[in-house]
Design a protein around this motif. Structure first.
Motif, short mmCIF file in Angstrom:
data_model
loop_
_atom_site.label_atom_id
_atom_site.label_comp_id
_atom_site.label_asym_id
_atom_site.label_seq_id
_atom_site.Cartn_x
_atom_site.Cartn_y
_atom_site.Cartn_z
N LEU A 23 -1.95 2.83 20.28
CA LEU A 23 -3.09 2.00 19.92
C LEU A 23 -4.18 2.86 19.30
O LEU A 23 -4.30 4.05 19.60
CB LEU A 23 -3.61 1.25 21.15
CG LEU A 23 -2.64 0.23 21.77
CD1 LEU A 23 -3.27 -0.46 22.97
CD2 LEU A 23 -2.18 -0.80 20.75
N TYR A 24 -4.99 2.23 18.48
CA TYR A 24 -5.99 2.94 17.67
C TYR A 24 -7.38 2.37 17.93
O TYR A 24 -7.50 1.19 18.33
CB TYR A 24 -5.62 2.81 16.19
CG TYR A 24 -4.28 3.43 15.87
CD1 TYR A 24 -4.17 4.74 15.42
CD2 TYR A 24 -3.10 2.70 16.06
CE1 TYR A 24 -2.93 5.30 15.14
CE2 TYR A 24 -1.86 3.27 15.80
CZ TYR A 24 -1.78 4.57 15.34
OH TYR A 24 -0.56 5.15 15.07
N PRO A 25 -8.40 3.21 17.80
CA PRO A 25 -8.46 4.52 17.14
C PRO A 25 -8.04 5.72 17.98
O PRO A 25 -8.02 6.83 17.49
CB PRO A 25 -9.94 4.65 16.75
CG PRO A 25 -10.66 3.90 17.82
CD PRO A 25 -9.77 2.71 18.14
N ALA A 26 -7.67 5.51 19.27
CA ALA A 26 -7.34 6.64 20.12
C ALA A 26 -6.20 7.48 19.56
O ALA A 26 -6.16 8.70 19.74
CB ALA A 26 -6.98 6.15 21.53
N ALA A 27 -5.24 6.85 18.89
CA ALA A 27 -4.05 7.57 18.42
C ALA A 27 -4.26 8.34 17.13
O ALA A 27 -3.34 9.04 16.69
CB ALA A 27 -2.88 6.59 18.27
N TYR A 28 -5.43 8.23 16.51
CA TYR A 28 -5.68 9.05 15.32
C TYR A 28 -5.86 10.50 15.74
O TYR A 28 -6.45 10.79 16.79
CB TYR A 28 -6.92 8.56 14.57
CG TYR A 28 -6.72 7.22 13.90
CD1 TYR A 28 -5.64 7.00 13.05
CD2 TYR A 28 -7.59 6.16 14.13
CE1 TYR A 28 -5.45 5.78 12.43
CE2 TYR A 28 -7.42 4.93 13.52
CZ TYR A 28 -6.33 4.74 12.68
OH TYR A 28 -6.13 3.52 12.08
N PRO A 29 -5.38 11.46 14.94
CA PRO A 29 -5.43 12.87 15.34
C PRO A 29 -6.84 13.42 15.51
O PRO A 29 -7.05 14.39 16.23
CB PRO A 29 -4.68 13.59 14.21
CG PRO A 29 -4.69 12.65 13.06
CD PRO A 29 -4.67 11.28 13.65
N GLN A 30 -7.84 12.79 14.86
CA GLN A 30 -9.22 13.28 14.98
C GLN A 30 -9.92 12.77 16.23
O GLN A 30 -11.04 13.19 16.54
CB GLN A 30 -10.03 12.86 13.75
CG GLN A 30 -9.48 13.34 12.43
CD GLN A 30 -8.52 12.34 11.80
OE1 GLN A 30 -8.02 11.43 12.47
NE2 GLN A 30 -8.24 12.50 10.52
N THR A 31 -9.29 11.85 16.95
CA THR A 31 -9.93 11.18 18.08
C THR A 31 -9.50 11.79 19.40
O THR A 31 -8.35 12.20 19.56
CB THR A 31 -9.56 9.68 18.08
OG1 THR A 31 -9.93 9.11 16.83
CG2 THR A 31 -10.26 8.93 19.20
N LEU A 32 -10.42 11.84 20.36
CA LEU A 32 -10.08 12.20 21.73
C LEU A 32 -9.68 10.93 22.46
O LEU A 32 -10.47 10.00 22.60
CB LEU A 32 -11.27 12.85 22.45
CG LEU A 32 -11.67 14.26 22.04
CD1 LEU A 32 -12.88 14.71 22.85
CD2 LEU A 32 -10.52 15.24 22.24
N GLY A 33 -8.43 10.87 22.94
CA GLY A 33 -7.93 9.71 23.66
C GLY A 33 -8.18 9.84 25.15
O GLY A 33 -7.81 10.85 25.75
N ALA A 34 -8.82 8.83 25.75
CA ALA A 34 -9.18 8.88 27.17
C ALA A 34 -8.32 7.91 27.97
O ALA A 34 -8.21 6.73 27.63
CB ALA A 34 -10.66 8.54 27.35
#
Length: 459
Positions: A354-365
């Motif tokens: 799911l996005y935006p968490a899965a974008y490489p620039q994002t920190l996924g929590a």
């Protein structure tokens, strides 16, 4: 450095603009929190790779230098991705204003609405009797025009035009997807607990009140946070030590709410130093009694707004499909030096990314409970970066109460505040992320893994 020079030029203007936006109480003087000037793009991929390589090396040597916590789930059942039901959204006057439809991969979007970003003259490509332009806006922080168009006939009309566009615009014509908040309401706390919470957040000389914000003491200066969510009930006692400024990007007539945004903001406020500033973009409309949705068009406007305010980081406790325009906006934020922290989602270990968490620039929590067990409905994958308490956490509830909430939405604000604190200390994004990683408690598989990421962040 070029980004330092750019922000130095903008600093005078930004400080003046933000001073005008914050409305202090009578007799109160508010000093705007100065933006961090050195904002080079981070290299999260390099940091992730380094940590994974270190873990492999330690395993090969037969020893671990990190503490490993129990990685069992709250429930042994494995949740599966569920397709959200499309709804007809009514205005506050009872008139239909948003018709949701199910689209590719089980996600939802606004029926017959498409978006694209480009130059103002690009609208000529959509000169067609079956297409009407609903809205156009220049996104100053993204340096593009955003157009929202509606197809009066068959949606294939847009597809035909899209495939006849010049190459640079091919990927910029997308559905107006809908993104959902990522939390589950539990139950109101008893009155006595509500009263105790209000006392803890009051600005008094009480030692007990000061101890209730244990996380803030590691930051020696106020933070400048951004958030995209629902409206926040800013006069709740949970926010007595910070300043909140809000802007709304809801579709006209849409019914909004304050519960989710107030809950998320209160968890962030609980670890923010006094004097911090929180800038909120209100994008969520009410879908039903338990669900809130944000159109991509509203989300992009919120991102553009917060980027112009030079916040330290942006918390997004929402999730949905991959979309080229959202990816472009997140990439632009990264280039501007603004870190996005997003909830990984509550669709379970078998969910699609799911996005935006899965974008490489994002920190996924992701979320854990008080015993550091992973939340059983939390998404898992390579995009998980940090875990934080997000199961049955006490949060603010409008107008002046508290409630227990669960979800990756509730974990993200702590991760966001932690990052901003490390950024203020280190003055450099990569160093801040490295320090943040070192502070996390390793859990699950040694090193970074797909369940806990780098590890668990504690208050």
């Amino acid at each position: 450095m070029k980004y330092a020079k750019l922000y130095a030029c903008l600093l005078s203007f930004a400080s003046t603009a933000i001073s005008a936006q914050i409305l202090p109480a009578a007799g109160q003087v508010i000093t705007p929190v100065t933006p961090v000037i050195e904002r080079l793009p981070s290299n999260l991929s390099r940091l992730r790779e380094q940590v994974e390589n270190n873990a492999k090396t330690k395993l090969e040597r037969g020893s671990l230098a990190t503490q490993t916590l129990v990685s069992n789930t709250i429930n042994s059942a494995t949740p599966r991705f569920t397709v959200p039901n499309a709804s007809t959204i009514l205005s506050v006057d009872g008139e239909p204003i948003i018709q949701e439809i199910s689209v590719e991969d089980g996600f939802i979007a606004v029926e017959k609405e498409w978006l694209f970003m480009g130059e103002e003259s690009d609208i000529d490509y959509f000169n067609h009797p079956a297409i009407s332009v609903l809205e156009k806006q220049f996104m100053s922080s993204l340096s593009k025009w955003l157009f929202r168009v509606k197809v009066e006939g068959d949606t294939d009309t847009v597809s035909l035009i899209r495939y006849n566009l010049p190459a640079p615009l091919l990927a910029q014509v997308v559905r107006n997807h809908i993104y959902l908040s990522q939390s589950k309401r539990e139950a109101s706390l008893p009155k006595s607990a509500n009263e105790h919470r209000s006392v803890n957040h009051a600005q008094t000389e009480s030692t007990e009140a000061e101890d209730s914000r244990t996380g803030y003491i590691e930051c020696d200066s106020p933070l400048r946070m951004g958030m995209i969510d629902t409206h926040i009930t800013s006069d709740h006692p949970a926010f007595s030590h910070i300043q909140i400024e809000q802007a709304s990007f809801l579709i006209e007539g849409a019914e909004g709410s304050s519960e989710h945004g107030t809950s998320v903001a209160s968890l962030m406020a609980n670890v923010l130093p006094p004097g911090s500033q929180l800038f909120n973009a209100n994008v969520f409309y009410t879908r039903n009694s338990i669900s809130r949705g944000a159109t991509l068009s509203a989300l992009l406007k919120g991102i553009n707004h917060l980027a112009s305010l030079q916040v330290d980081a942006i918390n997004m406790s929402l999730a949905g499909p991959n979309n080229p325009l959202l990816m472009a906006a997140i990439t632009q934020l990264d280039e501007l030096g603004i870190q996005v922290i997003a909830a990984v989602g509550n669709e379970g270990p078998a969910s699609l990314p799911l996005y935006p968490a899965a974008y490489p620039q994002t920190l996924g929590a992701t979320a854990v409970d008080s015993d550091n067990r992973i939340y059983r409905w939390a998404n898992q994958g390579e995009y998980v970066d940090f875990a934080a308490l997000g199961v049955s956490v006490e949060t603010a509830l409008p107008p002046n109460k508290t409630i227990r909430q669960t979800g990756t939405s509730m974990a993200a604000p702590l991760v966001a505040a932690k990052y901003a604190c490390f950024l203020r200390k280190n003055k450099n994004r990569h160093s801040a992320l490295a320090a943040m990683q070192r502070s996390a408690i390793d859990a699950g598989e040694p090193g970074r893994d797909t369940v806990f990421g780098f590890g668990i962040l504690l208050k």
